[in-house]
Design a protein around this motif. Structure first.
Motif, PDB file in Angstrom:
ATOM      1  N   PHE A   1      -7.465 -11.117  -3.771  1.00 47.53           N
ATOM      2  CA  PHE A   1      -7.527  -9.985  -4.543  1.00 47.53           C
ATOM      3  C   PHE A   1      -6.666  -8.616  -4.232  1.00 47.53           C
ATOM      4  N   GLU A   2      -6.170  -8.624  -3.010  1.00 50.81           N
ATOM      5  CA  GLU A   2      -5.501  -7.581  -2.439  1.00 50.81           C
ATOM      6  C   GLU A   2      -4.078  -8.130  -3.023  1.00 50.81           C
ATOM      7  N   ILE A   3      -3.675  -9.061  -2.979  1.00 53.20           N
ATOM      8  CA  ILE A   3      -2.286  -9.635  -3.170  1.00 53.20           C
ATOM      9  C   ILE A   3      -2.260  -9.434  -4.602  1.00 53.20           C
ATOM     10  N   ARG A   4      -3.158  -9.815  -5.532  1.00 47.62           N
ATOM     11  CA  ARG A   4      -3.184  -9.834  -6.876  1.00 47.62           C
ATOM     12  C   ARG A   4      -2.969  -8.225  -7.399  1.00 47.62           C
ATOM     13  N   ASP A   5      -3.680  -7.279  -6.698  1.00 44.76           N
ATOM     14  CA  ASP A   5      -3.568  -6.050  -7.156  1.00 44.76           C
ATOM     15  C   ASP A   5      -2.517  -5.197  -6.310  1.00 44.76           C
ATOM     16  N   LEU A   6      -1.696  -5.871  -5.795  1.00 48.70           N
ATOM     17  CA  LEU A   6      -0.535  -5.357  -5.178  1.00 48.70           C
ATOM     18  C   LEU A   6       0.390  -4.550  -6.186  1.00 48.70           C
ATOM     19  N   LYS A   7       0.726  -5.108  -7.338  1.00 48.27           N
ATOM     20  CA  LYS A   7       1.411  -4.344  -8.305  1.00 48.27           C
ATOM     21  C   LYS A   7       0.896  -3.216  -8.975  1.00 48.27           C
ATOM     22  N   TYR A   8      -0.314  -3.155  -8.823  1.00 51.13           N
ATOM     23  CA  TYR A   8      -1.152  -1.994  -9.503  1.00 51.13           C
ATOM     24  C   TYR A   8      -1.581  -0.870  -8.550  1.00 51.13           C
ATOM     25  N   ASP A   9      -1.898  -1.430  -7.464  1.00 48.91           N
ATOM     26  CA  ASP A   9      -2.513  -0.280  -6.575  1.00 48.91           C
ATOM     27  C   ASP A   9      -1.426   0.824  -6.288  1.00 48.91           C
ATOM     28  N   ASN A  10      -2.092   1.941  -6.064  1.00 46.75           N
ATOM     29  CA  ASN A  10      -1.251   3.165  -5.569  1.00 46.75           C
ATOM     30  C   ASN A  10      -0.860   2.962  -4.177  1.00 46.75           C
ATOM     31  N   VAL A  11       0.757   3.469  -4.063  1.00 39.70           N
ATOM     32  CA  VAL A  11       1.149   3.175  -2.721  1.00 39.70           C
ATOM     33  C   VAL A  11       0.169   3.913  -1.510  1.00 39.70           C
ATOM     34  N   ALA A  12      -0.226   4.879  -2.135  1.00 41.51           N
ATOM     35  CA  ALA A  12      -1.034   5.795  -1.079  1.00 41.51           C
ATOM     36  C   ALA A  12      -1.934   4.999  -0.377  1.00 41.51           C
ATOM     37  N   LEU A  13      -2.568   3.980  -0.938  1.00 37.97           N
ATOM     38  CA  LEU A  13      -3.721   3.382  -0.589  1.00 37.97           C
ATOM     39  C   LEU A  13      -3.399   2.581   0.734  1.00 37.97           C
ATOM     40  N   LYS A  14      -2.209   2.087   0.889  1.00 35.91           N
ATOM     41  CA  LYS A  14      -1.760   1.294   1.898  1.00 35.91           C
ATOM     42  C   LYS A  14      -2.645   0.214   2.290  1.00 35.91           C
ATOM     43  N   THR A  15      -2.830  -0.792   1.334  1.00 32.30           N
ATOM     44  CA  THR A  15      -3.518  -1.876   1.455  1.00 32.30           C
ATOM     45  C   THR A  15      -2.875  -2.706   2.340  1.00 32.30           C
ATOM     46  N   LEU A  16      -3.519  -3.816   2.780  1.00 32.74           N
ATOM     47  CA  LEU A  16      -2.961  -4.745   3.831  1.00 32.74           C
ATOM     48  C   LEU A  16      -1.704  -5.345   3.043  1.00 32.74           C
ATOM     49  N   PRO A  17      -1.303  -6.099   2.132  1.00 36.21           N
ATOM     50  CA  PRO A  17      -0.021  -6.381   1.593  1.00 36.21           C
ATOM     51  C   PRO A  17       0.963  -5.388   1.359  1.00 36.21           C
ATOM     52  N   GLN A  18       0.562  -4.092   1.260  1.00 41.68           N
ATOM     53  CA  GLN A  18       1.531  -3.021   1.036  1.00 41.68           C
ATOM     54  C   GLN A  18       1.862  -2.832   2.558  1.00 41.68           C
ATOM     55  N   ARG A  19       1.315  -2.675   3.467  1.00 43.76           N
ATOM     56  CA  ARG A  19       1.675  -2.404   4.941  1.00 43.76           C
ATOM     57  C   ARG A  19       2.111  -3.616   5.702  1.00 43.76           C
ATOM     58  N   VAL A  20       1.891  -4.787   5.220  1.00 40.16           N
ATOM     59  CA  VAL A  20       2.534  -5.970   6.184  1.00 40.16           C
ATOM     60  C   VAL A  20       3.320  -7.049   5.248  1.00 40.16           C
ATOM     61  N   GLY A  21       3.316  -6.843   3.995  1.00 42.46           N
ATOM     62  CA  GLY A  21       3.764  -7.954   3.192  1.00 42.46           C
ATOM     63  C   GLY A  21       3.119  -9.045   2.623  1.00 42.46           C
ATOM     64  N   PHE A  22       3.379  -9.588   1.676  1.00 45.55           N
ATOM     65  CA  PHE A  22       2.659 -10.983   1.085  1.00 45.55           C
ATOM     66  C   PHE A  22       2.625 -12.083   2.325  1.00 45.55           C
ATOM     67  N   LYS A  23       3.603 -12.464   2.839  1.00 40.93           N
ATOM     68  CA  LYS A  23       3.430 -13.533   3.721  1.00 40.93           C
ATOM     69  C   LYS A  23       2.572 -13.310   4.920  1.00 40.93           C
ATOM     70  N   ARG A  24       2.800 -12.190   5.348  1.00 43.58           N
ATOM     71  CA  ARG A  24       1.919 -11.773   6.670  1.00 43.58           C
ATOM     72  C   ARG A  24       0.508 -11.760   6.269  1.00 43.58           C
TER      73      ARG A  24
END
Length: 273
Positions: free
Chosen positions: A174-197
């Protein structure tokens, strides 16, 4: 028509409520306890209304004043579920009600704008998935346990921690699916470390989930076999997770994993023991 019904089933959070319901029964089977029927009803119908509130009403005003007909249908459906859930409260014990109040407070802080700098706790960097996993673990392990038992044993503590890691793994797609929609300010796990990590971290969480199986005081072969199957399913799910997911990958197949766990457990009870 079938597609519309299926989409409503997903959008109205019936599928996720069934997932939560199935995990409650998994807890009952694991601990060999008889969870009150009223608690099952409360968790199922309460999950529908709670999830729909979070999805469609991050702001209370928006939830009350929806203009979309489809969302109105979900809103009325959620209201009916809320009334059914509220009725069950009259039959629950005091300690369960206190625990429910704590979980409801955490959920409210997650969804409602109560902080000056952050809209809600959901907007805290990295806190979103931890809150969701904690609430799921509390609702599916702690609540059914204290509804029957007088103390939280070591096995219950291990099961709660294991359920926490299980939900964390489920949240990765779900975190990866929403990566393209989430606000950058949320700093979700994929936003912080990337898809592969993020996938690697998901693998580690899955390993923690499985390792905790052997920390129980009384572990039988059947229990280990079921957890092994669930572990393999989680690993395959992470392997299949992509940046551009098919429409129902997360919303149906990933959320169906608790149902698969429940089914495997029921089959093991019937045909192995």
């Amino acid at each position: 028509m079938i597609k519309k019904i299926f989409d409503f089933y997903l959008d109205a959070s019936i599928h996720v409520a069934l997932a939560i319901f199935s995990l409650v029964h998994v807890t009952a089977l694991t601990l060999n306890i008889n969870v009150p029927f009223e608690l099952y009803c409360f968790i199922f119908f309460g999950s529908i209304s709670c999830y729909n509130f979070i999805k469609f009403g991050v702001e209370a005003e928006k939830y009350i004043l929806v203009s979309n007909t489809y969302q109105k249908n979900i809103q009325f459906f959620s209201l009916g579920c809320l009334l059914v859930a509220a009725y069950q409260l009259f039959f629950l014990s005091e300690k369960v009600l206190i625990s429910l109040f704590v979980l409801a407070a955490i959920t409210g802080l997650y969804a409602l704008p109560v902080l000056p700098r952050h809209k809600n706790f959901r907007s805290f960097s990295g806190l979103k998935i931890l809150i969701v996993a904690a609430v799921w673990a509390g609702a599916t392990v702690v609540l059914p346990s204290i509804s029957v038992l007088n103390e939280i044993s070591w096995n219950i503590k291990v099961e709660t921690l294991q359920r926490f890691f299980f939900v964390l793994v489920l949240l990765v797609p779900f975190e990866i699916r929403d990566l393209k929609y989430d606000n950058v300010a949320l700093k979700t796990l994929p936003q912080r470390v990337g898809f592969k990590r993020t996938i690697v971290i998901g693998y580690l969480w899955a390993i923690f989930f499985y390792t905790l199986t052997f920390l129980k005081l009384d572990v039988d072969l059947n229990y280990i076999a079921v957890k092994t199957i669930v572990f393999i399913i989680l690993m395959v799910m992470l392997y299949k997770t992509e940046l551009d997911q098919k429409r129902y990958f997360s919303s149906f197949w990933v959320e169906a994993i608790p149902l698969f766990w429940w089914l495997v457990f029921l089959l093991s009870k019937k045909y192995i023991i």
